[in-house]
Design a protein around this motif. Structure first.
Motif, PDB file in Angstrom:
ATOM      1  N   TRP B 435      20.136   3.430 -41.148  1.00 30.10           N
ATOM      2  CA  TRP B 435      19.885   4.752 -40.554  1.00 30.10           C
ATOM      3  C   TRP B 435      19.028   4.699 -39.294  1.00 30.10           C
ATOM      4  O   TRP B 435      19.139   5.557 -38.426  1.00 30.10           O
ATOM      5  CB  TRP B 435      19.238   5.678 -41.598  1.00 30.10           C
ATOM      6  CG  TRP B 435      17.777   5.403 -41.815  1.00 30.10           C
ATOM      7  CD1 TRP B 435      17.216   4.560 -42.716  1.00 30.10           C
ATOM      8  CD2 TRP B 435      16.693   5.959 -41.065  1.00 30.10           C
ATOM      9  NE1 TRP B 435      15.867   4.539 -42.598  1.00 30.10           N
ATOM     10  CE2 TRP B 435      15.507   5.391 -41.581  1.00 30.10           C
ATOM     11  CE3 TRP B 435      16.591   6.866 -40.009  1.00 30.10           C
ATOM     12  CZ2 TRP B 435      14.250   5.718 -41.085  1.00 30.10           C
ATOM     13  CZ3 TRP B 435      15.340   7.189 -39.515  1.00 30.10           C
ATOM     14  CH2 TRP B 435      14.181   6.615 -40.054  1.00 30.10           C
ATOM     15  N   TRP B 436      18.145   3.658 -39.183  1.00 32.79           N
ATOM     16  CA  TRP B 436      17.209   3.659 -38.047  1.00 32.79           C
ATOM     17  C   TRP B 436      17.774   3.043 -36.764  1.00 32.79           C
ATOM     18  O   TRP B 436      17.070   2.904 -35.771  1.00 32.79           O
ATOM     19  CB  TRP B 436      15.890   2.983 -38.423  1.00 32.79           C
ATOM     20  CG  TRP B 436      16.004   1.639 -39.091  1.00 32.79           C
ATOM     21  CD1 TRP B 436      15.944   1.384 -40.422  1.00 32.79           C
ATOM     22  CD2 TRP B 436      16.206   0.369 -38.451  1.00 32.79           C
ATOM     23  NE1 TRP B 436      16.092   0.051 -40.676  1.00 32.79           N
ATOM     24  CE2 TRP B 436      16.256  -0.611 -39.477  1.00 32.79           C
ATOM     25  CE3 TRP B 436      16.341  -0.053 -37.125  1.00 32.79           C
ATOM     26  CZ2 TRP B 436      16.448  -1.961 -39.222  1.00 32.79           C
ATOM     27  CZ3 TRP B 436      16.532  -1.397 -36.858  1.00 32.79           C
ATOM     28  CH2 TRP B 436      16.586  -2.325 -37.898  1.00 32.79           C
ATOM     29  N   ILE B 437      19.038   2.689 -36.764  1.00 36.64           N
ATOM     30  CA  ILE B 437      19.663   2.233 -35.505  1.00 36.64           C
ATOM     31  C   ILE B 437      19.744   3.430 -34.549  1.00 36.64           C
ATOM     32  O   ILE B 437      20.227   4.510 -34.917  1.00 36.64           O
ATOM     33  CB  ILE B 437      21.070   1.664 -35.768  1.00 36.64           C
ATOM     34  CG1 ILE B 437      20.982   0.398 -36.616  1.00 36.64           C
ATOM     35  CG2 ILE B 437      21.808   1.378 -34.459  1.00 36.64           C
ATOM     36  CD1 ILE B 437      20.229  -0.762 -35.991  1.00 36.64           C
ATOM     37  N   THR B 438      19.263   3.231 -33.323  1.00 33.77           N
ATOM     38  CA  THR B 438      19.104   4.377 -32.421  1.00 33.77           C
ATOM     39  C   THR B 438      20.289   4.525 -31.455  1.00 33.77           C
ATOM     40  O   THR B 438      21.040   3.560 -31.217  1.00 33.77           O
ATOM     41  CB  THR B 438      17.832   4.197 -31.561  1.00 33.77           C
ATOM     42  OG1 THR B 438      18.032   3.050 -30.700  1.00 33.77           O
ATOM     43  CG2 THR B 438      16.615   3.991 -32.420  1.00 33.77           C
ATOM     44  N   PRO B 439      20.452   5.730 -30.882  1.00 34.99           N
ATOM     45  CA  PRO B 439      21.532   5.931 -29.891  1.00 34.99           C
ATOM     46  C   PRO B 439      21.442   4.963 -28.713  1.00 34.99           C
ATOM     47  O   PRO B 439      22.447   4.411 -28.286  1.00 34.99           O
ATOM     48  CB  PRO B 439      21.321   7.382 -29.453  1.00 34.99           C
ATOM     49  CG  PRO B 439      20.683   8.043 -30.629  1.00 34.99           C
ATOM     50  CD  PRO B 439      19.792   6.999 -31.234  1.00 34.99           C
ATOM     51  N   ASN B 440      20.227   4.747 -28.196  1.00 31.85           N
ATOM     52  CA  ASN B 440      20.107   3.828 -27.050  1.00 31.85           C
ATOM     53  C   ASN B 440      20.383   2.378 -27.447  1.00 31.85           C
ATOM     54  O   ASN B 440      20.975   1.619 -26.680  1.00 31.85           O
ATOM     55  CB  ASN B 440      18.713   3.939 -26.430  1.00 31.85           C
ATOM     56  CG  ASN B 440      18.615   5.132 -25.512  1.00 31.85           C
ATOM     57  OD1 ASN B 440      19.600   5.499 -24.851  1.00 31.85           O
ATOM     58  ND2 ASN B 440      17.456   5.786 -25.501  1.00 31.85           N
ATOM     59  N   GLY B 441      19.965   2.027 -28.655  1.00 33.15           N
ATOM     60  CA  GLY B 441      20.258   0.673 -29.145  1.00 33.15           C
ATOM     61  C   GLY B 441      21.760   0.461 -29.246  1.00 33.15           C
ATOM     62  O   GLY B 441      22.299  -0.571 -28.822  1.00 33.15           O
ATOM     63  N   LEU B 505      13.932   5.836 -29.479  1.00 32.53           N
ATOM     64  CA  LEU B 505      13.801   7.024 -30.332  1.00 32.53           C
ATOM     65  C   LEU B 505      14.900   7.098 -31.397  1.00 32.53           C
ATOM     66  O   LEU B 505      16.089   7.050 -31.084  1.00 32.53           O
ATOM     67  CB  LEU B 505      13.869   8.272 -29.432  1.00 32.53           C
ATOM     68  CG  LEU B 505      13.561   9.607 -30.101  1.00 32.53           C
ATOM     69  CD1 LEU B 505      12.113   9.656 -30.598  1.00 32.53           C
ATOM     70  CD2 LEU B 505      13.847  10.757 -29.143  1.00 32.53           C
ATOM     71  N   LYS B 506      14.465   7.249 -32.661  1.00 27.29           N
ATOM     72  CA  LYS B 506      15.427   7.329 -33.769  1.00 27.29           C
ATOM     73  C   LYS B 506      15.872   8.763 -33.973  1.00 27.29           C
ATOM     74  O   LYS B 506      15.141   9.698 -33.671  1.00 27.29           O
ATOM     75  CB  LYS B 506      14.790   6.799 -35.054  1.00 27.29           C
ATOM     76  CG  LYS B 506      14.416   5.332 -34.973  1.00 27.29           C
ATOM     77  CD  LYS B 506      13.545   4.912 -36.130  1.00 27.29           C
ATOM     78  CE  LYS B 506      13.202   3.432 -36.033  1.00 27.29           C
ATOM     79  NZ  LYS B 506      12.538   3.037 -34.787  1.00 27.29           N
ATOM     80  N   LYS B 507      17.084   8.905 -34.523  1.00 27.36           N
ATOM     81  CA  LYS B 507      17.557  10.231 -34.899  1.00 27.36           C
ATOM     82  C   LYS B 507      16.937  10.621 -36.245  1.00 27.36           C
ATOM     83  O   LYS B 507      16.788   9.753 -37.117  1.00 27.36           O
ATOM     84  CB  LYS B 507      19.079  10.227 -35.047  1.00 27.36           C
ATOM     85  CG  LYS B 507      19.852  10.565 -33.770  1.00 27.36           C
ATOM     86  CD  LYS B 507      21.315  10.811 -34.104  1.00 27.36           C
ATOM     87  CE  LYS B 507      21.923  11.783 -33.141  1.00 27.36           C
ATOM     88  NZ  LYS B 507      23.299  12.121 -33.452  1.00 27.36           N
ATOM     89  N   GLU B 511      19.844  14.643 -39.648  1.00 26.33           N
ATOM     90  CA  GLU B 511      21.020  14.746 -38.766  1.00 26.33           C
ATOM     91  C   GLU B 511      22.086  13.705 -39.124  1.00 26.33           C
ATOM     92  O   GLU B 511      23.192  13.734 -38.598  1.00 26.33           O
ATOM     93  CB  GLU B 511      20.608  14.541 -37.294  1.00 26.33           C
ATOM     94  CG  GLU B 511      19.871  15.713 -36.703  1.00 26.33           C
ATOM     95  CD  GLU B 511      19.538  15.499 -35.240  1.00 26.33           C
ATOM     96  OE1 GLU B 511      20.229  14.680 -34.588  1.00 26.33           O
ATOM     97  OE2 GLU B 511      18.595  16.145 -34.758  1.00 26.33           O
ATOM     98  N   LEU B 512      21.716  12.800 -40.001  1.00 28.09           N
ATOM     99  CA  LEU B 512      22.631  11.690 -40.302  1.00 28.09           C
ATOM    100  C   LEU B 512      23.247  11.781 -41.698  1.00 28.09           C
ATOM    101  O   LEU B 512      23.969  10.868 -42.118  1.00 28.09           O
ATOM    102  CB  LEU B 512      21.886  10.350 -40.165  1.00 28.09           C
ATOM    103  CG  LEU B 512      21.256  10.084 -38.797  1.00 28.09           C
ATOM    104  CD1 LEU B 512      20.447   8.799 -38.815  1.00 28.09           C
ATOM    105  CD2 LEU B 512      22.339  10.011 -37.720  1.00 28.09           C
TER     106      LEU B 512
END
Lengths: 66, 553
Positions: B435-441, B505-507, B511-512
């Motif tokens: 879950w902690w994989i970010t959009p920018n990553g 920044l994490k989502k 939201e997930l």
């Protein structure tokens, strides 16, 4: 809308029928150039198999609606 | 180049097929009234319809000419594409990934990336996928032209345009629905049209054992020569097969390539969607008995000077892709040869239609509506789907000429998949399970992963680096390079995505929900008895896979 299986049955019946009839014709009037293993008349038994398969599908799906 | 004469009855069979698919396009048009009908076939298909379409969308030029040609070139190792290179990924898709895809009601794979990460990741993948589908569509066009050129003596240009215009007509009329209908017809035509080649080959040579006996040792097993790349036809180590093909390329293709996954989205409910790839896996495992066996028969016949069998040559280079058409010409008398040609044409046209229908969906939803016209109405999107079909077919014609410059079809395909699908699979895997994989990553991991794969391909192609750096082997083959390049691209994307996610920044978790494992209700189909659940069929598929590998070890 007609089921997809109905269309599959139709095309197998039509093409299988044509292949089978061609095989029967060549049984009595062989072509000038024969393919490898022509003597086992693959178009007769393969065409017949397609007709059988197509017929079963046709009678099972002719009234089915998708 | 020799040409094979068709008799009137063969022409009639070919024309019946063309008339049939165009007729189906017109018939289905009156049922295609909304954008959901056009892009998702109304989401009302059974698992059988979706499953056969799932398999058939992949059963284009790649499977027929390409795989038979590659079997002639590499031997039985090509069967890995059907077994370890497909089945684990298809089962994984059905059991673990499909619930996230289907339940989120997305219309495309880039649509999932938008929900899980953000808009820029969606658009990046949308553009990459759109380009890839046009390239792959082009190869179907090229393969079609090869058949028409070989059998009928038509020139390349006319052949390509004739096939492309037919596909354009029926996909424009009724979108995914007509693509799925023609894919299923193609499935049956291929089995009836091509399986006879294997049967006739076995009858002529004597038995399957005698065919295998005639092959060189490097070509007649699956695994026993894989510990030393110099001892097998593909010149690859088993680690390359397992990591490159079995893991990265296979999972990258079967679980993230919208071309095939789109068919599962058309299923009527979640169970049908989960069953779609699992049912398809059984038929996938059977396909080597058409294409691989035909390739082995071609090798066995070529090794016997009295057989009179010899592959075509273009400018002194062996044309591996001519193996299957030549076997058809060898065994099929009038009537059957019309069926054989029709089966090949059906495969190519369905393959091209599959790519075009996936392209029009991704273009319309993930590029046009997402970036260019956010307020487009349903009717406008339906119009755009049809317009993009026409444009897509025209562009894919251009890519067909590029495909001609590759030594064999499969090398071209795997090169493309290693650029786009391999890194995308790392993004999907991380996104769906952590879950902690970010959009920018995800975004930057994907960018660098794709660039690294393309960069490695360019570097080897133009001799900037030695291929052995990528393959870790002293012997070289294009296929081994594709497998290893896919592995490195996946690894680069995987590591970079995790690393960047630590600092960006994490989502929020809320939201997930429903998009990431562990954040949703995951008891699917628990009301069914075990033998009706997808898990049961997945276990059976896995057992069959293991048995096949042991049999041909």
């Amino acid at each position: 809308m007609k089921s997809i299986w109905y269309f599959v049955a139709l095309i197998l019946l039509v093409i299988g029928g044509l292949i089978f009839l061609t095989g029967i014709y060549h049984l009595f009037s062989p072509p000038e150039i024969e393919t490898v293993l022509f003597e086992i008349h693959p178009n007769i038994w393969w065409g017949f198999l397609m007709i059988i398969f197509g017929s079963i599908m046709y009678f099972k799906t002719r009234n089915r609606i998708a | 180049m020799q040409t094979i004469g068709l008799q009137i009855i063969d022409w009639i069979i070919i024309l019946i097929y063309f008339g049939f698919v165009l007729g189906i396009g017109f018939y289905l048009r009156k049922f295609t009234t909304s954008e959901e009908d056009f892009f998702l076939a109304g989401r009302k298909n059974s698992s059988w319809v979706a499953g056969l379409a799932f398999l058939s969308a992949n059963l284009g030029a790649l499977e027929l000419l390409g795989m038979t040609g590659n079997t002639f070139k590499y031997g039985m190792y090509v069967a890995h594409f059907y077994w370890i290179g497909a089945i684990p990924a298809m089962v994984f898709l059905g059991i673990y990934m499909m619930p996230f895809y289907y339940s989120s009601k997305i219309k495309s794979i880039p649509g999932y990336l938008k929900l899980r990460f953000d808009e820029k990741t969606r658009v990046l993948n949308g553009i990459a996928f759109a380009i890839m589908t046009l390239l792959v569509s082009g190869i179907n066009c090229y393969a079609m032209a090869l058949v028409l050129h070989t059998f009928l003596g038509w020139n390349w240009d006319i052949s390509m345009w004739a096939s492309a215009l037919t596909v354009m007509a029926y996909v424009t009329l009724s979108g995914l629905m007509s693509a799925i209908f023609t894919e299923i017809i193609q499935f049956f035509l291929i089995w009836f049209g091509l399986f006879l080649v294997s049967i006739m080959g076995i009858i002529e040579i004597g038995s399957l054992d005698q065919i295998l006996t005639r092959l060189p040792d490097s070509m007649n097993t699956l695994w026993s020569t894989s510990s030393d790349p110099t001892q097998n036809g593909m010149l690859i180590h088993w680690a390359g097969i397992v990591l490159g093909l079995g893991f990265v390329l296979s999972f990258g293709y079967w679980t993230t390539d919208f071309l095939v996954v789109q068919r599962a989205f058309s299923a009527k409910n979640l169970r049908a969607a989960r069953m779609t790839p699992i049912l398809a896996s059984f038929f996938k495992m059977a396909l080597p008995f058409i294409v691989i066996l035909a390739g082995l028969i071609a090798i066995a016949l070529s090794s016997d000077p009295n057989s009179g069998f010899k592959l075509l040559e273009d400018g002194g280079k062996i044309n591996y892709d001519s193996a299957l058409p030549l076997l058809i010409a060898r065994y099929y008398p009038t009537g059957l040869i019309g069926l054989g040609v029709t089966a090949l044409l059906a495969g190519f046209m369905a393959g091209q239609a599959g790519n075009i229908s996936a392209f029009n969906t991704v273009w319309t939803y993930d590029i046009y509506k997402s970036v260019l016209n956010k307020n487009a109405s349903d009717n406008h999107l339906l119009w755009m789907g049809r317009a993009s079909t026409i444009v897509g077919v025209i562009i894919s014609l251009g890519t067909a000429y590029w495909a001609k410059s590759f030594p064999s079809i499969m090398d071209y395909m795997q090169a493309i998949f290693s650029w786009v699908n391999a890194p995308l699979f790392a993004t999907m895997l991380l996104g769906m399970f952590i879950w902690w994989i970010t959009p920018n990553g995800a975004f930057w991991g994907l960018v660098v992963g794709m660039l690294s794969s393309f960069g490695m391909w360019l570097a080897v192609k133009f001799n900037w680096i030695n291929e052995s750096i990528i393959t870790m082997s002293t012997v070289q083959s294009d296929m081994a390079a594709n497998f290893w390049r896919a592995w490195w691209a996946w690894l680069i994307c995987f590591i970079l995505t995790i690393a960047i996610s630590f600092f960006t920044l994490k989502k929020p978790k809320e939201e997930l929900v429903g998009l990431v494992k562990g954040l949703a209700d995951e008891k699917y189909d628990s009301h069914l008895i075990f033998i009706k659940r997808p898990e049961f069929f997945a276990i059976i598929a896995t057992i069959v896979l293991i048995v096949l590998n042991i049999l041909f070890w």
